[in-house]
Design an enzyme around this catalytic site. Structure first.
Site, PDB file in Angstrom:
ATOM      1  CE  LYS A 167      -2.201   2.699   2.993  1.00 32.94           C
ATOM      2  NZ  LYS A 167      -2.072   3.888   2.311  1.00 32.94           N
ATOM      3  CD  GLU A 185      13.551   1.300   8.843  1.00 41.77           C
ATOM      4  OE1 GLU A 185      14.100   2.251   9.234  1.00 41.77           O
ATOM      5  OE2 GLU A 185      14.138   0.253   8.902  1.00 41.77           O
ATOM      6  CB  CYS A 236      12.854   9.871   7.500  1.00 44.94           C
ATOM      7  SG  CYS A 236      13.785   8.917   6.508  1.00 44.94           S
ATOM      8  CD  GLU A 242       9.253  13.020  11.694  1.00 42.96           C
ATOM      9  OE1 GLU A 242       8.142  12.446  12.000  1.00 42.96           O
ATOM     10  OE2 GLU A 242      10.154  12.733  11.055  1.00 42.96           O
TER      11      GLU A 242
HETATM   12  P1  NAD Z   1       1.890   7.809   8.110  1.00 43.32           P
HETATM   13  O1  NAD Z   1       2.353   7.158   9.336  1.00 43.32           O
HETATM   14  O2  NAD Z   1       0.861   8.912   8.265  1.00 43.32           O
HETATM   15  O3  NAD Z   1       1.666   6.881   6.993  1.00 43.32           O
HETATM   16  C1  NAD Z   1       2.649   6.060   6.420  1.00 43.32           C
HETATM   17  C2  NAD Z   1       1.534   5.121   5.665  1.00 43.32           C
HETATM   18  O4  NAD Z   1       0.934   4.266   6.611  1.00 43.32           O
HETATM   19  C3  NAD Z   1       0.554   5.333   4.623  1.00 43.32           C
HETATM   20  O5  NAD Z   1       0.701   4.692   3.539  1.00 43.32           O
HETATM   21  C4  NAD Z   1      -0.761   5.277   5.617  1.00 43.32           C
HETATM   22  O6  NAD Z   1      -1.807   5.267   4.720  1.00 43.32           O
HETATM   23  C5  NAD Z   1      -0.417   4.153   6.141  1.00 43.32           C
HETATM   24  N1  NAD Z   1      -1.109   3.892   7.657  1.00 43.32           N
HETATM   25  C6  NAD Z   1      -1.678   4.865   8.111  1.00 43.32           C
HETATM   26  N2  NAD Z   1      -2.461   4.597   9.339  1.00 43.32           N
HETATM   27  C7  NAD Z   1      -2.240   3.180   9.293  1.00 43.32           C
HETATM   28  C8  NAD Z   1      -2.730   2.120  10.005  1.00 43.32           C
HETATM   29  N3  NAD Z   1      -3.402   2.301  10.950  1.00 43.32           N
HETATM   30  N4  NAD Z   1      -2.145   0.732   9.713  1.00 43.32           N
HETATM   31  C9  NAD Z   1      -1.587   0.669   8.713  1.00 43.32           C
HETATM   32  N5  NAD Z   1      -1.095   1.503   7.909  1.00 43.32           N
HETATM   33  C10 NAD Z   1      -1.506   2.829   8.108  1.00 43.32           C
HETATM   34  O7  NAD Z   1       3.327   8.628   7.828  1.00 43.32           O
HETATM   35  P2  NAD Z   1       3.372   9.643   6.522  1.00 43.32           P
HETATM   36  O8  NAD Z   1       2.762  10.983   7.198  1.00 43.32           O
HETATM   37  O9  NAD Z   1       2.808   9.029   5.258  1.00 43.32           O
HETATM   38  O10 NAD Z   1       4.941   9.960   6.384  1.00 43.32           O
HETATM   39  C11 NAD Z   1       5.883  10.684   7.186  1.00 43.32           C
HETATM   40  C12 NAD Z   1       6.447   9.882   8.215  1.00 43.32           C
HETATM   41  O11 NAD Z   1       7.220   9.068   7.787  1.00 43.32           O
HETATM   42  C13 NAD Z   1       7.317  11.003   9.112  1.00 43.32           C
HETATM   43  O12 NAD Z   1       7.227  10.621  10.430  1.00 43.32           O
HETATM   44  C14 NAD Z   1       8.874  10.424   8.552  1.00 43.32           C
HETATM   45  O13 NAD Z   1       9.853  10.537   9.622  1.00 43.32           O
HETATM   46  C15 NAD Z   1       8.510   8.897   8.391  1.00 43.32           C
HETATM   47  N6  NAD Z   1       9.614   8.418   7.485  1.00 43.32           N
HETATM   48  C16 NAD Z   1      10.518   7.470   7.961  1.00 43.32           C
HETATM   49  C17 NAD Z   1      11.559   7.027   7.092  1.00 43.32           C
HETATM   50  C18 NAD Z   1      12.426   6.080   7.706  1.00 43.32           C
HETATM   51  O14 NAD Z   1      12.875   5.523   7.026  1.00 43.32           O
HETATM   52  N7  NAD Z   1      12.718   5.770   8.920  1.00 43.32           N
HETATM   53  C19 NAD Z   1      11.397   7.367   5.723  1.00 43.32           C
HETATM   54  C20 NAD Z   1      10.532   8.166   5.229  1.00 43.32           C
HETATM   55  C21 NAD Z   1       9.501   8.670   6.208  1.00 43.32           C
END
Ligand code: NAD
Length: 490
Positions: free
Chosen positions: A183, A258, A292, A394
């Site tokens: 997804k 991650e 990130c 963050e």
């Molecule tokens: P998010 O957690 O809102 O969403 C990430 C994904 O998870 C999306 O596809 C979303 O639809 C899905 N999701 C949301 N709720 C869910 C649930 N209950 N169960 C399963 N899936 C669910 O994050 P975002 O806003 O899309 O991305 C930004 C965040 O990602 C920031 O905190 C950033 O630091 C982090 N990030 C981390 C890394 C890393 O490698 N550590 C890399 C990129 C981004």
């Protein structure tokens, strides 16, 4: 300036990719997909649900037997072919990524899409070299360890580096012999949709990769909850990571998380000043600060603090914020209105916490087609305490704080004074200090005199609230396998 392809990107519908076919979501519900540089919807994303996920898991389960048994060179050839097709469609994919995410087209073309093909090619070839261990007990027995693909893997990715991170998960899963239900973020579905077409063209067998679009709490949650999805690889926010862990733990699923970061960028007086300055501008504002790994807390040794702040602010003011499709643009639009509001609310918070805004701090209203886009000025803040919320939470936007320090131990304590531990950057020409500080900073990834220099063989991931597990290299392939030891007595 790139020509904006309005005809291709009219209000077309995107489709799920299930069992080798592009299909509507079962209930035919769709969500608007917004172009963040224009602030208007430009196509429709499937608003899928648990039933669509169930169909995808069924297809993935069926495909597992043949995919996991396919000779390695054939599996590798298909994954390499997908990499070739990404390279062929570089311009189209980069344009789609820029329109969908708000990032400069130039960045998508030079970083995101080349990295997506590199991910596919890296793991295609890795699968051919993957080996497991054996341990000899002299004169007594031999142990051999097998690492076999687990089964159906769930891969969930965020919006900041859409195709880059999507492929970073599915490539090792497929290379390991797992089949996948994936997804992408509902905010940036476009390149995953185009990717599904490339998989068809490359001859990926039906059901090996399934892509279900939609909301996190519906589609993501359904993937995590499904009893036949045995392993979950997730990249996203720490709060979502906690929900996923809470759902998956009672089912004893294997998890790779991650998560977020609040990365320190430590600049010692003995650094190469020009390099530290230039790279710090990149590590602060690349991709609008929505990486990130961006360094959002800049710690500068006091003897060069004033000089650094003056130069940093001067260069920040020179960054061109604007239409992501224009060549000169360095900083594009934030991904969504909600995210822009979050970033602006942190700038307001910084002011109430006593921060002084040296530049930026406001939304920018463009003229022309981008007049409703979500643009925020690159923002530099000083005079804040380490422990205030602005320095602890963050923000994930074009906002950095700069703070002085006097001693090395103080810099290390500041760097570690945070719940996150993803990455850190250290600038010094003193080799002993570089080793010492690298050793003591509690982050999973340390860059010395560089930033975002990536070797895909290295372990990638964070400590503390930044995650669990590591991606990259063999770590990622092993993650998608089940380990068994066989001990044979002589
Ligand atoms: P998010 O957690 O809102 O969403 C990430 C994904 O998870 C999306 O596809 C979303 O639809 C899905 N999701 C949301 N709720 C869910 C649930 N209950 N169960 C399963 N899936 C669910 O994050 P975002 O806003 O899309 O991305 C930004 C965040 O990602 C920031 O905190 C950033 O630091 C982090 N990030 C981390 C890394 C890393 O490698 N550590 C890399 C990129 C981004």
């Amino acid at each position: 300036m790139v020509t904006y392809p309005r005809i291709h990107f009219g209000m077309e519908k995107l489709y799920n990719f299930i069992d080798g076919k592009l299909v509507e979501p079962g209930k035919s519900n769709y969500l608007p997909n917004i172009n963040p540089a224009e602030g208007v919807a430009y196509n429709l994303v499937p608003d899928s649900d648990a039933q669509d996920v169930a169909e995808a898991v069924k297809a993935a389960r069926f495909a597992f037997a043949s995919w996991s048994a396919m000779p390695l060179d054939q599996r590798a050839a298909i994954l390499s072919k997908i990499a070739d097709l990404i390279d062929r469609d570089l311009d189209q994919l980069a344009l789609a990524e820029s329109i969908d995410q708000g990032k400069p087209f130039k960045l998508a073309k030079s970083m995101d899409i080349p990295r997506a093909s590199a991910n596919m090619r890296f793991y295609a070839t890795a699968s051919m070299h993957f080996a497991s261990e054996s341990h000899h007990m002299e004169g007594e027995a031999v142990n051999y360890t097998t690492r076999t693909p687990i089964g159906v893997a769930g891969c969930i990715s965020p919006w900041n580096l859409p195709l880059y991170l999507f492929t970073w998960k599915i490539a090792p899963a497929l290379a390991a012999g797992c089949t996948v239900v994936a997804k992408p973020s509902e905010l940036t579905p476009m390149t995953a949709f185009l990717f599904s077409k490339l998989c068809i063209e490359a001859g990926l067998p039906n059901g090996v990769l399934n892509i279900v679009h939609g909301l996190g709490h519906k589609v993501g949650q359904a993937i995590v909850e499904h009893p036949d999805v045995l392993v979950i690889s997730f990249t996203g926010g720490t709060v979502t990571g906690k929900t996923i862990a809470a759902t998956a733990a009672p089912m004893f699923k294997k998890l790779s998380l991650e998560l977020g970061g609040k990365n320190p960028n430590i600049i010692f007086a003995d650094c190469d000043f020009e390099q530290a300055l230039n790279t710090s501008i990149q590590s602060s504002f690349s991709n609008q600060g929505e990486i990130c790994l961006c360094g959002s807390r800049i710690l500068v040794e006091r003897s060069i603090y004033e000089k650094f702040v003056d130069e940093f602010v001067k260069r920040t003011k020179e960054l061109v914020v604007g239409d992501p499709l224009e060549d000169k643009t360095r900083v594009g639009a934030l991904v969504s209105e909600a995210h822009m509001k979050k970033v602006l609310s942190y700038i307001d918070l910084a002011k109430t916490e006593g921060g002084k805004i040296l530049c930026g701090g406001k939304r920018i209203t463009m003229s022309g087609r981008c007049e409703q886009g979500y643009f925020v000025e690159p923002t530099v803040i000083i005079d804040l305490d380490q422990y205030c919320r602005t320095n602890q939470e963050e923000i994930f936007g074009p906002v950095v704080t700069i703070m002085p320090f006097d001693k090395e131990e103080e810099a290390i304590a500041y760097a570690n004074s945070n719940a996150y531990g993803l990455s850190a950057t250290i600038w010094t020409e003193n080799l002993k200090r570089a080793h010492r500080v690298s050793h003591q900073v509690k982050s999973g990834i340390i860059w010395v005199n560089c930033w975002l220099l990536r070797d895909l063989r290295t372990p990638f991931g964070g400590m503390k609230q930044s995650g669990v597990g590591r991606e990259g290299g063999w770590e990622a392939i092993r993650f998608f396998t089940e380990t068994k030891n066989v001990c044979i007595k002589f």
